[in-house]
Every structure is written in structure tokens, then in C-alpha cells.
Scaffold this motif. Structure first.
Motif, short mmCIF file in Angstrom:
data_model
loop_
_atom_site.label_atom_id
_atom_site.label_comp_id
_atom_site.label_asym_id
_atom_site.label_seq_id
_atom_site.Cartn_x
_atom_site.Cartn_y
_atom_site.Cartn_z
N ILE A 147 -7.11 -7.64 5.21
CA ILE A 147 -6.15 -7.62 6.32
C ILE A 147 -5.14 -6.49 6.08
N HIS A 148 -5.06 -5.59 7.04
CA HIS A 148 -4.04 -4.54 6.99
C HIS A 148 -2.84 -5.00 7.82
N LEU A 149 -1.69 -5.05 7.16
CA LEU A 149 -0.45 -5.47 7.81
C LEU A 149 0.49 -4.27 7.86
N GLU A 150 0.95 -3.91 9.04
CA GLU A 150 1.85 -2.77 9.19
C GLU A 150 3.15 -3.24 9.82
N ARG A 151 4.27 -2.87 9.17
CA ARG A 151 5.60 -3.16 9.71
C ARG A 151 6.24 -1.83 10.09
N VAL A 152 6.62 -1.67 11.35
CA VAL A 152 7.31 -0.47 11.82
C VAL A 152 8.66 -0.92 12.38
N ARG A 153 9.73 -0.27 11.93
CA ARG A 153 11.08 -0.73 12.24
C ARG A 153 11.98 0.47 12.57
N PHE A 154 12.92 0.26 13.47
CA PHE A 154 13.96 1.25 13.74
C PHE A 154 15.19 0.53 14.28
N LEU A 155 16.30 1.25 14.37
CA LEU A 155 17.56 0.74 14.91
C LEU A 155 17.92 1.52 16.16
N LEU A 200 0.83 -1.20 0.00
CA LEU A 200 0.00 0.00 0.00
C LEU A 200 0.87 1.26 0.00
N SER A 201 1.83 1.31 0.91
CA SER A 201 2.73 2.47 0.96
C SER A 201 3.93 2.12 1.82
N ALA A 202 4.98 2.91 1.67
CA ALA A 202 6.17 2.77 2.51
C ALA A 202 6.78 4.15 2.69
N ALA A 203 7.36 4.40 3.86
CA ALA A 203 7.92 5.71 4.12
C ALA A 203 8.92 5.64 5.27
N ILE A 204 9.85 6.58 5.24
CA ILE A 204 10.73 6.84 6.38
C ILE A 204 10.18 8.07 7.09
N SER A 205 10.12 8.04 8.40
CA SER A 205 9.60 9.18 9.15
C SER A 205 10.45 10.43 8.88
N HIS A 206 9.85 11.59 9.14
CA HIS A 206 10.51 12.85 8.84
C HIS A 206 11.86 12.98 9.55
N ASP A 207 11.98 12.36 10.73
CA ASP A 207 13.23 12.46 11.47
C ASP A 207 14.20 11.33 11.15
N ASN A 208 13.86 10.47 10.17
CA ASN A 208 14.73 9.38 9.72
C ASN A 208 14.91 8.28 10.77
N VAL A 209 14.00 8.16 11.71
CA VAL A 209 14.13 7.13 12.74
C VAL A 209 13.31 5.89 12.41
N LEU A 210 12.07 6.06 11.97
CA LEU A 210 11.17 4.93 11.76
C LEU A 210 10.94 4.64 10.28
N PHE A 211 10.98 3.37 9.94
CA PHE A 211 10.52 2.91 8.64
C PHE A 211 9.16 2.25 8.84
N THR A 212 8.21 2.60 7.98
CA THR A 212 6.87 2.00 8.05
C THR A 212 6.46 1.50 6.69
N SER A 213 5.99 0.26 6.64
CA SER A 213 5.44 -0.31 5.42
C SER A 213 4.00 -0.74 5.70
N ASN A 214 3.08 -0.26 4.88
CA ASN A 214 1.68 -0.64 4.98
C ASN A 214 1.36 -1.63 3.86
N LEU A 215 0.85 -2.79 4.26
CA LEU A 215 0.64 -3.90 3.34
C LEU A 215 -0.77 -4.44 3.50
N SER A 216 -1.20 -5.23 2.53
CA SER A 216 -2.51 -5.86 2.59
C SER A 216 -2.41 -7.26 2.00
N ASN A 217 -3.38 -8.08 2.34
CA ASN A 217 -3.34 -9.46 1.87
C ASN A 217 -3.79 -9.59 0.42
N LYS A 218 -3.21 -10.53 -0.27
CA LYS A 218 -3.74 -11.00 -1.56
C LYS A 218 -4.83 -12.04 -1.26
#
Length: 710
Positions: free
Chosen positions: A100-108, A67-85
Motif C-alpha cells: 500500500i502506497h500512502l501519500e500525504r500532501v499538505r499546505f496552508l 519512504l520519503s518526505a520533502a517540501i516543494s521547491h517553492d515551499n508551498v507543499l509538504f509531501t510524505s510518501n509512506l508504505s504499510n508494515k
């Protein structure tokens, strides 16, 4: 990046599915828009070793839809919004697509990857689905990932599987054991050495969360750990972004570019005992490089002198003290690159601490001189003085070996860099017929850097009361200018040749290197004007910025690394050089072209892009293996903005000098907030009034003098 010659087999980072990067300290991750790590150039890296080579998520045995993917404005969080086939039936009926909405949020943070996977069922009934995460760690050195072969490797152990964690381990030939432990907040229904499966039961509108961590030791992931670490990561990033003055205009898109560029530099900055240092770029150069750190600090110096101080301190600490042909080192020389990887530690590559950059040492002295002028920080310069004199000693000794007094280079040993200027690919220096010249090579812009370094040392020595040293370096600077004017200028070309070779023959090639010569102010005015006229023309100006090489030159290729591409930092040098000779409108034009390119790249300029001519309605064409983000690409806007505004900050005298400022097209007002001038702080305003741009004090200390020429 300019730091290592690209290989045709260098893998591309997420080109088809997008490239998204995060960095924290010595750890960085490159993934695609789905959040997946799929090999190639993707991976979770720590100290230049790939700690995860695969990290892929499937839903019901199928990759999800993006659906979409983005890095937060401060470059800390990566978010990917996904959906089921569409999913096969796991009960009475199949699950349709897009419920089904699947969200992945990631940081280091703290050498660990944190991830939250959230699932929400928007269907009209309960859904049963299997979530599968596939993972692997090949523990390959970053040079292996880029295509450098190894005769042998260490021992990769079989995965150790527990109920809620899998430990992946590698014993390196350097005696270091490297571990990646994949940990889950809840035990998966099936856990193997390469995959985890979770059977999810999702009532309508329910939310299910899974927390993952990947790091060197086993932990128990949880919502609380995720939130606490994310808060720490964001606080640290806010602190890094808060340094220095902040330009802000009345144009929203331009402000977005400024803020993204500041955020990218903050992302790349690592904190060392000597201070902040901008690592060069992700994925290939997420480590300190001499040239890149210096140039990024130069670009930001008028806004943030603290970055320059950190760069100077780090490079002084890592200055060469011995001679090594393998590392291209000699006493006094400034570091080109440092690495912590297995191959570097074993000496399989010379880049553990490598000095094969001919321009880094004069650039180091240039930065020190500019820092002294900007801040008046004589105490720090006094502490740096032994390093500066050692650096100048190497320059003078090397120049004395050349009959014309030029600073030259030749490859030390195989495995090191063949070309050692910023254009360091093997085919970036050539004759008019395309032939590769013999070493030693004297690059035109490097002689300009030496000229500027000699002048800087002369001024610094004069302030220290050493008139003899000041006069010595002043005399050498004049001799360098005279030699460059006599031996690099080509009247037929109406420009300076790119280099002189080991046979003392001029490489009669039109290239952007001359923009750097303008930046240091070496050329005579009438010659500078001729050079500037050429840089304006279509063979050089692609419409997105100045090409590294003019069209119709031998080896011209707009898709090459250095022979016709566009590098934003190189464009910034050209713009600043043009402004130095009074052509401020050219700086405005190049800033406008670069801004329009940035818009197409999502406000994040890559290391370089292709140099094809601009076509109506068409975006600039990406270079497939460019670093993104990249420090001196992010810093280019600030150098060009300074060139447009004609600002010079003199901390020693407590004054700001402004020479015929111009605002970029589309901007009517711009304010530089909290500009430090010798310890006092002012807000500096610019406003377009008719055809003129006026500068004024918008707030802050009245003790700072503003000297403006309209």
C-alpha cells in the motif's frame, strides 16, 4: 534565533523523525517526515497559539513505514510518501509489507491546513485496511510550548463531534475563543473527539483519496477546494519570490542554494499594509522581530530594496512612544519583538510589543541610510524622517548617560532579556575568567552600529540641507570611533574586547562581535588587519564558518547557543567586514565554507549549528533546537556574495560600482538578472578569466553606469 534566551527545557522540533515546516501569514505548521504532529515543539500554530498538538496517522493499527518526505521547491507543499508494515488478516489472509502506497500532501492557506491522503494498493488482490487519524488541540501559548509555566489557563471544552467534523474549542483568559475544526471530505466509519477511523477497501491498483481541512470554522473539504486553495497559495508564493534581482551561476548546486534561500525568505515574508516583512524563523520566531527583519533586509538590499522599505515602514509604525520598564521601551526606540498570543495579550510575558534590543534602533537608522543610497528614494526618507530623528534622539539620550558616550543596556524587569545584543543568551557576555559582568553593558559591535547610524544621519541631513545637524552627527560619529579605539582595543589580545561592563572594565574575550565592527568600517586599517588575521585562524574558523567565540576562551562550548557555535548570518557579517578592508579572498573562503555546510543541510541553512572543528568525511553537527527555516540564515548567502563581487549600487547616481570582484570557487560565470538601479534595469555579468574576474553589462539599460576596478 537571537531573540530570546533558550531554556534547557525548550522542546526540539521533530529531531528524531525530521523537521518540516510550512507557513502562510500568521499560521505555520511543524511536523515530522511522516507528516505527523506529535507534541513537543510540533504543531499547527496560529497567532502564536497551538491549534493542533497531535495529528498522527496509522494504517492497520500501526505507524506506516517512511519512504520519503520533502517540501516543494517553492515551499508551498509538504509531501510524505509512506508504505504499510505487515498487516494482520482482515479476511482470508494477511497483507504483506510494502503493497500500500500512502501519500500525504499538505499546505496552508487562509489560516487553514489542507491535506490530501491518497492510498493505492499495489498488491495482487483486494486489501481491507483501517486508516486511523488521531488528533488533539491543547491551545497552548507558544511560550508555554517552550517551557514557560502558567499559574492558570482558560477553559478547554469537550470536543463537539458531528458526522464528518470535530470542533475543538478553548476559551482563553484574554476573552478570545479559539477553535480548531477537523473536517473530513467523507464521514469516517467511527469519529470520536480524538480520533477518526476509516475502513478502506482497496482493489488492486485502485486509488482512494480523503481530503481533510483544519481551520476556525466548519467547511466541506473536497478535491475542488484543495486544488483551488493550492493554486492560490502557489500564486501568492510566486509573487513573493518574483521580487528583486536574481543571481544565477554556471554551477547547479550553487544555484540550488540560491533558489532555496530565496524560497525560504519568501516563505517567511508576511505582507502588511506597510509592505513585506520577513518573520524571523520557524518554529519559535514566526513573527516580526526588529533586528532580524533589519539584518535580512540589509542582506537582500542590493538585490531587492522593496524588502527594506517594508521593514522600515513597519518598524516606524511600531516605534515606542512611551516609557515602560516591563517592555523595555522608551520614546524613539525601535521594536525588538511583537506577539499576538494569549500570554502576550495578558501581560504574562512582555513580548506583546517588546523593545529590549539595544542594537535594533541604530541598525534601523543604518538600514534607512543604506536604503537611501541604494534607491535615491528621498520621498520615502522624508516621510520616515520624524521616526529617524526620534530614534537618534533615544540613542543620543542614552549615550549621554554613559561617561564615554557608549550605548549601553540593562534588563528592565525580570522576564525581559538580560542581554540585549544579538547574542542574547544569559551567558553570552562575560569576562576572561568566565564571570558575568554587571550592567549596564556596552557591547563593542553596538558602538559600531551607533557609529554607522550617526554617519548615516549626517549624510541624510546634509542632503536635506540641514548642515548644522549634519555636522553635529558627524562630530559624534568621530567621537564614537575615537572612544571605541581607545577603550575597546586590547593590545595583548590584538583585538577588541567584547564589551565594557558597569564597572567600566573591559571584557577581554575573543569573539566574533568584532566582525560586525569591521562591517561598519570603524577600526583603523592596521588594527582591522590584526583582527582579520585572528578570524582566519583555527580557534575562530571551524572549517564551516567563523565561531561566535574562539576556542580556549572561558565558556567556550561548540554546542552552546552563542559561545562557540556557528551562525551563518554572523559569518556573513565577518565576510563582508573582511571584504570592506580589501580582504576579498577571505569572503570567498567563508562563502565556500558556508556553501559546503549548506550542502549537508539540504541547501537550507539553519539558524545555527555546532562549532566543532571540521573533520574529513564528517558533516557539520546540527544544533538540536535551531529554527529552520530562518530568515537571516537564508539571507547570508546574498550578503557574502555581494562581499565577494564587491558590488555597490547607487540608485541616486544611477551607477553600479564594482571593486576587485572575485567569483566563489567552483563558479566561472555568474549573472545578476534584472538589477534595479534608480528605476532602470540591467543584467550584470561576471566571468573568471585566468586569475581575474571581470564584470560587464550583460543586458538591459545603457543609462546605468558601471564603474569597475579589477
Amino acid at each position: 534565533m537571537s531573540e530570546a534566551t533558550r531554556d534547557d527545557e525548550t522542546p526540539s522540533a521533530g529531531t528524531a523523525r525530521g523537521q518540516y515546516s510550512l507557513k502562510s501569514g500568521d499560521t505555520f505548521v511543524v511536523c515530522d517526515a511522516f507528516g505527523d504532529i506529535r507534541g513537543g515543539a510540533d504543531g499547527l500554530f496560529h497567532n502564536d497559539t497551538r491549534m493542533l498538538s497531535e495529528f498522527r496517522l496509522d494504517l492497520g493499527g500501526k505507524p506506516p513505514s517512511l519512504l520519503s518526505a520533502a517540501i516543494s521547491h517553492d515551499n508551498v507543499l509538504f509531501t510524505s510518501n509512506l508504505s504499510n508494515k505487515p498487516l494482520p488478516p482482515m479476511g482470508e489472509r494477511a497483507t504483506p509489507q510494502g503493497v500500500i502506497h500512502l501519500e500525504r500532501v499538505r499546505f496552508l492557506w487562509g489560516a487553514r491546513l489542507y491535506e490530501r491522503i491518497s492510498c493505492v494498493n499495489y498488491g495482487d488482490s483486494e486489501v481491507r485496511v483501517t486508516l486511523t487519524l488521531r488528533f488533539a488541540a491543547d491551545f497552548r501559548d507558544i511560550f508555554e510550548v517552550r517551557g514557560t509555566p502558567r499559574a492558570r489557563r482558560g477553559t478547554l471544552h469537550a470536543p463537539q463531534v458531528d458526522a464528518d467534523a470535530v470542533a475543538l474549542r478553548y476559551d482563553g483568559l484574554d476573552g478570545v475563543t479559539r477553535c480548531s475544526v477537523v473536517c473530513f471530505s467523507a464521514p469516517p466509519d467511527r469519529l470520536a473527539g480524538d480520533a477518526a477511523e476509516l475502513a478502506l477497501v482497496l482493489p488492486r491498483l485502485s486509488r482512494t483519496e480523503l481530503y481533510l481541512e483544519v481551520g476556525p470554522e466548519r467547511v466541506q473539504p473536497s478535491r475542488e477546494r484543495f486544488r483551488a486553495a493550492a493554486a492560490e497559495a502557489r500564486r501568492a508564493m510566486r509573487k513573493r519570490r518574483g521580487h528583486g534581482a536574481r543571481p544565477r551561476s554556471n554551477a547547479r548546486l550553487f544555484n540550488n542554494w540560491l533558489e532555496r534561500s530565496r524560497a525560504d525568505i519568501a516563505l517567511l515574508v508576511s505582507d502588511f499594509p506597510t509592505g513585506p516583512y520577513p518573520c524571523a524563523g520557524i518554529p519559535w520566531f514566526a513573527t516580526p522581530f526588529g533586528r532580524d527583519g533589519i539584518i535580512t533586509a540589509m542582506q537582500l538590499l542590493w538585490l531587492d530594496a522593496g524588502l527594506a522599505r517594508g521593514v522600515l515602514g513597519y518598524l516606524a509604525e511600531h516605534q515606542a512612544r512611551e516609557t515602560s520598564s516591563f517592555r523595555d521601551s522608551a520614546p524613539g526606540k525601535i521594536m525588538h519583538e511583537t506577539r499576538k498570543s494569549e500570554m502576550a495579550e495578558l501581560g504574562e510575558v512582555p513580548f506583546g510589543r517588546y523593545y529590549g534590543g539595544v542594537d535594533t534602533t541604530p541598525l534601523y537608522i543604518m538600514l534607512a541610510g543604506a536604503y537611501a543610497e541604494r534607491t535615491g528614494d528621498e520621498v520615502f526618507i522624508d516621510r520616515l524622517w520624524p521616526s529617524l530623528t526620534a530614534a537618534m534622539g533615544w540613542i543620543e539620550r542614552t549615550c549621554d548617560q554613559d561617561p564615554h558616550g557608549f550605548l549601553t543596556y540593562a534588563q528592565g524587569e525580570k522576564g525581559g532579556l538580560l542581554n540585549q545584543g544579538w547574542k542574547d543568551s544569559e551567558d553570552s557576555v562575560f569576562h576572561a575568567d568566565g564571570t558575568i559582568p554587571p550592567a549596564p553593558i556596552a557591547l563593542v559591535e553596538v558602538q559600531g552600529y551607533v557609529f554607522a547610524a550617526l554617519r548615516a544621519m549626517s549624510r541624510l541631513a546634509e542632503r536635506r540641507g540641514d548642515e548644522d545637524a549634519a555636522e553635529h552627527w558627524r562630530h559624534r560619529a568621530l567621537a564614537m570611533r575615537k572612544a571605541v579605539e581607545e577603550l575597546f582595543w586590547d593590545e595583548e589580545l590584538s583585538t577588541y574586547g567584547i564589551a565594557r561592563d558597569g564597572r567600566d572594565t573591559l571584557c577581554r574575550v575573543r569573539a566574533s562581535n568584532v566582525g560586525h565592527l569591521l562591517y561598519v568600517g570603524l577600526p583603523k586599517l592596521w588594527r582591522a588587519k590584526k583582527v582579520i588575521r585572528q578570524l582566519r585562524t583555527a580557534p575562530f574558523d571551524s572549517g564551516w564558518g567563523v565561531r561566535t567565540l574562539a576556542m580556549q576562551q572561558a565558556r567556550y562550548n561548540p554546542m552552546s547557543y552563542h559561545d562557540g557555535s556557528v551562525w551563518p548570518h554572523d559569518v556573513a557579517f565577518c565576510a563582508a567586514g573582511m571584504a570592506h578592508y580589501g580582504e576579498r579572498e577571505d569572503a570567498v573562503r567563508l562563502l565556500g565554507e558556508t556553501f559546503e555546510a549548506a550542502v549537508h543541510f539540504g541547501m537550507r541553512l539553519p539558524e545555527l549549528f555546532c562549532g566543532f572543528p571540521r573533520a574529513t568525511g564528517e558533516p557539520p553537527i546540527a544544533y538540536p533546537v535551531a529554527c529552520l527555516p530562518q530568515a537571516w540564515a537564508a539571507g547570508s548567502v546574498f550578503m557574502m556574495l555581494q562581499a565577494c563581487l564587491g558590488i555597490e549600487v547607487d540608485g541616486r547616481r544611477g551607477e553600479v560600482r564594482i571593486d576587485r570582484p572575485r567569483l566563489p570557487d567552483g563558479l566561472d560565470r555568474l549573472t545578476v538578472h534584472k538589477l534595479d538601479v534608480g528605476g532602470d534595469t540591467i543584467d550584470l555579468g561576471f566571468e573568471r578569466i585566468g586569475a581575474r574576474t571581470v564584470a560587464f553589462r550583460a543586458g538591459g539599460s545603457m543609462d546605468v553606469r558601471i564603474l569597475a576596478k579589477v
